[in-house]
Write a protein that holds these residues in place. Structure first.
Motif, PDB file in Angstrom:
ATOM      1  N   ASP A 444      42.102  47.499  39.814  1.00 38.67           N
ATOM      2  CA  ASP A 444      40.734  47.288  39.697  1.00 38.67           C
ATOM      3  C   ASP A 444      40.467  45.999  39.022  1.00 38.67           C
ATOM      4  O   ASP A 444      40.803  45.633  37.904  1.00 38.67           O
ATOM      5  CB  ASP A 444      39.859  48.353  38.701  1.00 38.67           C
ATOM      6  CG  ASP A 444      38.299  48.073  38.962  1.00 38.67           C
ATOM      7  OD1 ASP A 444      38.137  46.998  39.073  1.00 38.67           O
ATOM      8  OD2 ASP A 444      37.541  48.916  38.526  1.00 38.67           O
ATOM      9  N   TYR A 445      40.393  44.787  39.844  1.00 40.00           N
ATOM     10  CA  TYR A 445      40.415  43.419  39.067  1.00 40.00           C
ATOM     11  C   TYR A 445      39.383  43.359  38.100  1.00 40.00           C
ATOM     12  O   TYR A 445      39.511  42.219  37.454  1.00 40.00           O
ATOM     13  CB  TYR A 445      40.104  42.696  40.470  1.00 40.00           C
ATOM     14  CG  TYR A 445      41.213  42.475  41.399  1.00 40.00           C
ATOM     15  CD1 TYR A 445      42.596  42.867  41.032  1.00 40.00           C
ATOM     16  CD2 TYR A 445      41.110  42.235  42.787  1.00 40.00           C
ATOM     17  CE1 TYR A 445      43.436  42.814  41.777  1.00 40.00           C
ATOM     18  CE2 TYR A 445      42.106  42.091  43.724  1.00 40.00           C
ATOM     19  CZ  TYR A 445      43.592  42.438  43.158  1.00 40.00           C
ATOM     20  OH  TYR A 445      44.618  42.651  44.012  1.00 40.00           O
ATOM     21  N   ARG A 446      38.311  44.100  38.291  1.00 37.99           N
ATOM     22  CA  ARG A 446      37.162  43.971  37.258  1.00 37.99           C
ATOM     23  C   ARG A 446      37.766  44.284  35.904  1.00 37.99           C
ATOM     24  O   ARG A 446      37.206  43.585  34.962  1.00 37.99           O
ATOM     25  CB  ARG A 446      36.156  44.820  37.726  1.00 37.99           C
ATOM     26  CG  ARG A 446      35.362  44.469  39.033  1.00 37.99           C
ATOM     27  CD  ARG A 446      34.350  45.694  39.111  1.00 37.99           C
ATOM     28  NE  ARG A 446      35.124  47.130  39.441  1.00 37.99           N
ATOM     29  CZ  ARG A 446      34.281  48.243  39.654  1.00 37.99           C
ATOM     30  NH1 ARG A 446      33.195  48.141  39.703  1.00 37.99           N
ATOM     31  NH2 ARG A 446      35.022  49.338  39.769  1.00 37.99           N
ATOM     32  N   ALA A 449      39.454  41.216  34.876  1.00 37.91           N
ATOM     33  CA  ALA A 449      38.513  40.064  34.625  1.00 37.91           C
ATOM     34  C   ALA A 449      37.728  40.359  33.314  1.00 37.91           C
ATOM     35  O   ALA A 449      37.796  39.441  32.447  1.00 37.91           O
ATOM     36  CB  ALA A 449      37.595  39.809  35.749  1.00 37.91           C
ATOM     37  N   ASP A 450      37.608  41.647  32.740  1.00 40.53           N
ATOM     38  CA  ASP A 450      36.937  41.925  31.620  1.00 40.53           C
ATOM     39  C   ASP A 450      37.823  41.561  30.430  1.00 40.53           C
ATOM     40  O   ASP A 450      37.309  41.061  29.584  1.00 40.53           O
ATOM     41  CB  ASP A 450      36.503  43.352  31.512  1.00 40.53           C
ATOM     42  CG  ASP A 450      35.456  43.841  32.303  1.00 40.53           C
ATOM     43  OD1 ASP A 450      34.772  42.974  32.823  1.00 40.53           O
ATOM     44  OD2 ASP A 450      35.463  45.003  32.679  1.00 40.53           O
ATOM     45  N   GLU A 474      38.938  38.277  45.938  1.00 38.24           N
ATOM     46  CA  GLU A 474      38.118  39.069  45.307  1.00 38.24           C
ATOM     47  C   GLU A 474      38.183  38.838  43.886  1.00 38.24           C
ATOM     48  O   GLU A 474      37.006  39.078  43.304  1.00 38.24           O
ATOM     49  CB  GLU A 474      38.852  40.673  45.526  1.00 38.24           C
ATOM     50  CG  GLU A 474      37.742  41.843  44.802  1.00 38.24           C
ATOM     51  CD  GLU A 474      38.269  43.046  44.887  1.00 38.24           C
ATOM     52  OE1 GLU A 474      37.801  43.938  44.259  1.00 38.24           O
ATOM     53  OE2 GLU A 474      39.415  43.341  45.797  1.00 38.24           O
ATOM     54  N   ILE A 478      34.872  37.629  41.454  1.00 34.21           N
ATOM     55  CA  ILE A 478      34.435  38.617  40.100  1.00 34.21           C
ATOM     56  C   ILE A 478      34.373  37.583  39.186  1.00 34.21           C
ATOM     57  O   ILE A 478      33.467  37.591  38.099  1.00 34.21           O
ATOM     58  CB  ILE A 478      35.514  39.774  39.822  1.00 34.21           C
ATOM     59  CG1 ILE A 478      35.442  40.537  40.920  1.00 34.21           C
ATOM     60  CG2 ILE A 478      35.461  40.152  38.694  1.00 34.21           C
ATOM     61  CD1 ILE A 478      36.377  41.828  41.075  1.00 34.21           C
ATOM     62  N   SER A 482      31.042  35.913  36.734  1.00 40.07           N
ATOM     63  CA  SER A 482      31.081  36.249  35.239  1.00 40.07           C
ATOM     64  C   SER A 482      30.935  34.911  34.578  1.00 40.07           C
ATOM     65  O   SER A 482      30.877  34.766  33.362  1.00 40.07           O
ATOM     66  CB  SER A 482      32.405  36.924  34.725  1.00 40.07           C
ATOM     67  OG  SER A 482      33.291  35.893  34.799  1.00 40.07           O
TER      68      SER A 482
END
Length: 568
Positions: A444-446, A449-450, A474, A478, A482
């Motif tokens: 999960d790339y999110r 990124a977080d 992707e 994301i 952000s």
């Protein structure tokens, strides 16, 4: 001749000679319009063709001025070839000769010393994989079987039986289409006999030791993938049996290999010397496709230069896809260089830094939170989907001590762990806190990124985030959403892009100015990496083997790329 400056000078001179030739004088369209098309296309873009291809064309016109050229013989063969049914994606198919093939067969079959004696006795087609050389040259054996001497003997030979059978099987299948009821030919596994009245000709498949062959009277010899041969004995036995033939013909068709010392390398060197005019021998024809001395391995023009059938028998995106795959490990890169770029090379991968050397650079007290005042940092990501871990490297430069500190985080999808071949090792790392397991079966790339955004807010001032533009769409979307769009930096994964940061990292590491976070995955990755060098001496770390993982190495070097190319 191996001096690069001499080769550059010779190419320039050859280009000038090619431009000076009066094509109208030779009426090439009377032979075949495709011959004219090929030569004009080369002359219009000489930089798109290698030195030896240009030399072969200049030599063609010299032979036209010197010897008898039988247009009828070339036309006869072209009609014959285009009546045959070759193997294809959609079954047996008739094919038109391409312009470059017309040039090759015109050279081989068109020139005569006398009314009866053909000039060319030895031909070399040195072309990359997928050119369709093996199947197309099968036509010459069938031509000899049908229209050669009444007692013609055609031999298809190779370094091993399976390779020899590729060409010979094509011969058999073509003959089955010509004679489905076997009225004119008797076809066995390793031999084809001509049963027509007055003929005792045959074609035979060979892959045996030379000392077991005797009583041969060869008229035609096809040697397939001769670059793999350790000995010239089989070739010598076959060609030495041709003394009674008026028009014997030996055709060597091959792609390069990793055998730098072999009978074919010696043969290739001598044929190149003939084309350069250093050796006088008009009895050979050589068509050689390889990069010029200044050609980059990742340049599509280089690919087109070495593979004249790109977009014809080879899919247009084939080279691009294979090069991307080859950048990942040394074995695949060697295959790309030998089989697709047609270069004689061996695996040049060398150990870069050992696991223990990188482990010695670890800082036990690593903690990005402890760094004062949110220092500037470069970040790079290497992202997987589900098959293995993803890596994110944060590299901070501390000017007061002139030191780089690299902290790399590793991620893996927990749902994929159960079936993974390295599951025990990865579970051990995860339990020790070295590998972060993310929920689900894919990354999960999110969540990655977080983490990056959190570090930017709390610990670091991120100046740039490097990524592979080929496989990060992707993630880029994301991060852009952000607010990180301005710092996202695509980094090409080519050897040329990696050369400068590789050197920068080497200097820093070997002078004691690089440290790492204390994570065993770091030295695991470095232990799997070898440094590879392309023909232009560009350097990049690649995998030692297909299944090795070097993600942390790649992201580390990418951060040095960002430092080298950063503009405030």
């Amino acid at each position: 001749m191996t001096d690069k400056n001499e080769l550059r000078k010779l190419k320039k001179e050859t280009q000038e000679k090619l431009q000076e030739i009066d094509l109208h004088k030779y009426h090439l369209d009377r032979i075949d319009i495709r011959l004219n098309t090929y030569i004009k296309s080369v002359r219009a873009d000489p930089d798109g063709h290698n030195l030896y291809e240009l030399l072969s064309i200049v030599r063609f016109f010299r032979l036209m001025d010197t010897y008898l050229f039988k247009i009828g013989e070339v036309k006869k063969f072209i009609v014959f070839y285009e009546s045959l049914q070759f193997s294809g994606l959609n079954g047996r198919t008739r094919y038109k000769l391409t312009p470059i093939q017309v040039f090759q067969f015109a050279n081989i079959l068109g020139f005569y010393k006398t009314e009866e004696k053909r000039l060319v006795r030895d031909a070399l087609l040195f072309v990359p994989r997928k050119y369709s050389k093996t199947t197309s040259v099968a036509s010459l054996a069938i031509y000899d079987l049908l229209f050669g001497d009444a007692n013609a003997q055609s031999y298809v030979a190779a370094n091993n039986y399976n390779q020899a059978q590729i060409c010979f099987s094509e011969i058999k299948e073509i003959l089955k289409c010509l004679d489905p009821k076997f009225r004119h030919f008797k076809i066995n596994r390793e031999q084809v006999f001509n049963k027509m009245q007055g003929k005792t000709s045959f074609a035979r498949c060979l892959a045996s030791n030379a000392d077991k062959l005797d009583g041969l009277n060869a008229s035609m010899v096809i040697l397939d993938e001769y670059s793999q041969a350790d000995s010239a004995a089989l070739k010598n036995v076959l060609t030495s049996s041709m003394g009674a033939r008026v028009n014997p013909l030996t055709v060597v068709i091959t792609t390069a290999s990793d055998k730098l010392e072999s009978p074919f390398v010696d043969m290739l060197d001598s044929y190149k010397a003939v084309l350069r005019g250093e050796i006088d021998n008009d009895f050979i024809f050589a068509h050689i496709f390889e990069p010029d001395v200044d050609d980059a391995e990742d340049d599509p023009r280089t690919w087109k230069k070495v593979q004249p059938h790109l977009g014809v028998t080879v899919q247009p995106d084939y080279y691009e896809n294979e090069y991307r795959k080859a950048q990942l490990n040394a074995d695949d890169m060697m295959t790309f260089r030998t089989k697709l770029l047609n270069m004689f090379v061996q695996n040049t991968g060398k150990v870069w830094f050992t696991s223990s050397e990188v482990e010695a650079m670890a800082r036990n007290d690593d903690n990005l939170c402890s760094l004062k005042g949110r220092p500037d940092a470069m970040v790079a990501v290497d992202l997987s989907v589900c098959d293995d871990f993803s890596a994110v490297s944060y590299t901070v430069y501390m000017p007061d001590i002139r030191n780089f500190h690299v902290h790399t985080d590793y991620y893996f999808p927990e749902g994929a762990l159960k079936e993974h071949p390295n599951r025990e090792l990865y579970r051990k790392w995860a339990d020790a806190g070295h590998l972060r397991l993310l929920p689900g079966n894919v990354i999960d790339y999110r969540l990655i990124a977080d983490d990056i955004n959190h570090r930017n807010r709390e610990q670091l001032c991120i100046l740039a985030i490097g990524y592979d533009p080929y496989k990060s769409l992707e993630f880029v979307n994301i991060m852009s959403a952000s607010g990180a769009k301005k710092v996202l930096t695509p980094i090409s994964q080519t050897y040329g892009a990696f050369t400068s940061p590789v050197e920068s990292f080497e200097i820093s590491a070997k002078t004691g100015h690089v440290t790492f976070n204390d994570n065993p995955i770091n030295w695991y990755c470095f232990g799997n990496a070898v440094i590879d060098e392309d023909k232009l001496e560009n350097r990049k770390p690649v995998k030692r083997s297909q299944n090795a993982k070097i993600d942390g190495v790649i992201t580390t070097v990418m951060t040095f790329y960002l430092y080298n190319n950063y503009e405030r």
